[in-house]
Design an enzyme around this catalytic site. Structure first.
Site, short mmCIF file in Angstrom:
data_model
loop_
_atom_site.label_atom_id
_atom_site.label_comp_id
_atom_site.label_asym_id
_atom_site.label_seq_id
_atom_site.Cartn_x
_atom_site.Cartn_y
_atom_site.Cartn_z
CE1 TYR A 118 0.52 1.85 4.22
CE2 TYR A 118 0.64 -0.52 4.56
CZ TYR A 118 0.76 0.80 5.13
OH TYR A 118 1.35 0.90 6.16
CB CYS A 119 1.99 3.79 -1.53
SG CYS A 119 0.82 3.65 -3.26
CB THR A 120 0.13 8.44 -0.72
OG1 THR A 120 1.20 8.54 0.25
CG2 THR A 120 -0.89 9.66 -0.27
CB ILE A 165 -3.59 5.50 2.67
CG1 ILE A 165 -2.47 4.49 3.00
CG2 ILE A 165 -4.12 6.01 3.72
CD1 ILE A 165 -1.05 5.26 3.27
#
Length: 323
Positions: A176-178, A205
């Site tokens: 996962y990342c922004t 996110i």
């Protein structure tokens, strides 16, 4: 409802002439009074822009009317004003600089929509892996996630050994990342290195917070605009970071007021005021200290800046754009 919108998006879709499209795209943003940062590359687009609601709606419609970008997904947030001070539309080699040598259009991790991720994240056979930089996950991350002490995605190969034990384990690896863009390449890279059962949180996110309430994301999410961090967990929020100076619990992140330092640190409101936005006493003595306004965000100062700056014709001449 707030009058402005902040749009976060990316799309991997080949652009035959990035320089020409950059020019067209800059003009579109000027006409719609948008500010932000957009990267145009042969592999696609990556952008974050802000503007009035109606202007953002027109921008999304214009982008999706282009067959190359018809499937662009936008993460949309409300704001009281612009989240940026300037407009930059630039051509680069990649829409997220990675040097990983992978093509997400050929191979990438399995996409998990926010609700799918919510149901899967607590499974004992699932391992969450954060693909963001250290200063990002220090202010907020998912419960139990593996994090790497890296400054950018280019350093990912240096940290693969930290999760080598997951190969052949049968575990599901969920990156996962922004906003999802880093995971397109990070998950592809993991697959290229022999990892199996690789997934990614689609939309990152931000989308998870908007669509599914952000459950189990501890702290706040670092964003690359004037807001610095935003809350995403509206179900069971907690604070995971502490003030860099005094150690009290806080999710308030700033850039150090010393332009030489410009360190990303969490600083409580009291310490921010007492130490005028600096992360150390040495920085406090910087003769070029930037005036601290309580936000800890400092845009580059440019004399007589106008969003038209940076727009050039293909002949390399400045153009007076009639808006």
């Amino acid at each position: 409802m707030k009058p402005y919108r902040v749009l976060l998006y990316y799309i991997y879709s080949p652009i035959e002439n990035p320089e020409q499209y950059r020019e067209e795209h800059h003009l579109l943003c000027l006409r719609l009074n948008l500010l932000g940062r957009i990267i145009v590359a042969p592999e696609g687009l990556n952008g974050t822009v802000s503007g009035l609601t109606e202007d953002c709606e027109a921008y999304m419609a214009a982008l999706q009317a282009d067959p190359r970008f018809a499937h662009t997904e936008f993460k949309i947030d409300e704001s009281e004003g612009h989240a940026f001070q300037k407009l930059h539309v630039r051509v680069k080699a990649e829409i997220v600089h990675s040097d990983l040598g992978v093509d997400p259009l050929k191979q990438t991790g399995i996409h998990l929509e926010p609700e799918e991720f919510k149901q899967l994240k607590n499974d004992p056979d699932v391992v969450l892996v954060d693909m963001r930089s250290n200063y990002e996950h220090e202010v907020g991350k998912f419960k139990g996630a593996i994090t790497f002490d890296m400054d950018n995605l280019r350093e990912l190969p240096e940290h693969i050994a930290e999760i080598e034990h997951l190969k052949g384990s049968g575990k599901k690896i969920v990156t996962y990342c922004t906003g999802g863009i880093k995971c397109e390449k990070a998950s592809a890279y993991l697959l290229s290195q022999g990892f199996e059962n690789v997934y990614q949180l689609h939309g990152g996110i931000i989308k998870y917070g908007i669509e599914s309430g952000g459950e189990d994301f501890d702290g706040e999410c670092y964003v690359f605009d004037n807001r610095v961090t935003v809350p995403v967990n509206h179900i069971n929020p907690v604070v995971v970071s502490t003030c860099y100076r005094c150690g009290t619990s806080t999710s308030r992140m700033i850039n150090c007021a010393s332009p030489v330092c410009n360190n990303h640190v969490t600083l409580c409101e009291d310490c921010g005021n007492e130490h005028i936005g600096t992360c150390s006493d040495a920085c406090k003595e910087d003769p070029n200290l930037r005036p601290y306004n309580g936000t800890g965000y400092y845009g580059k100062q440019t004399q007589s800046y106008s969003p038209i700056q940076g727009y050039k014709s293909r002949q390399g001449q400045k153009v007076d754009v009639a808006l």
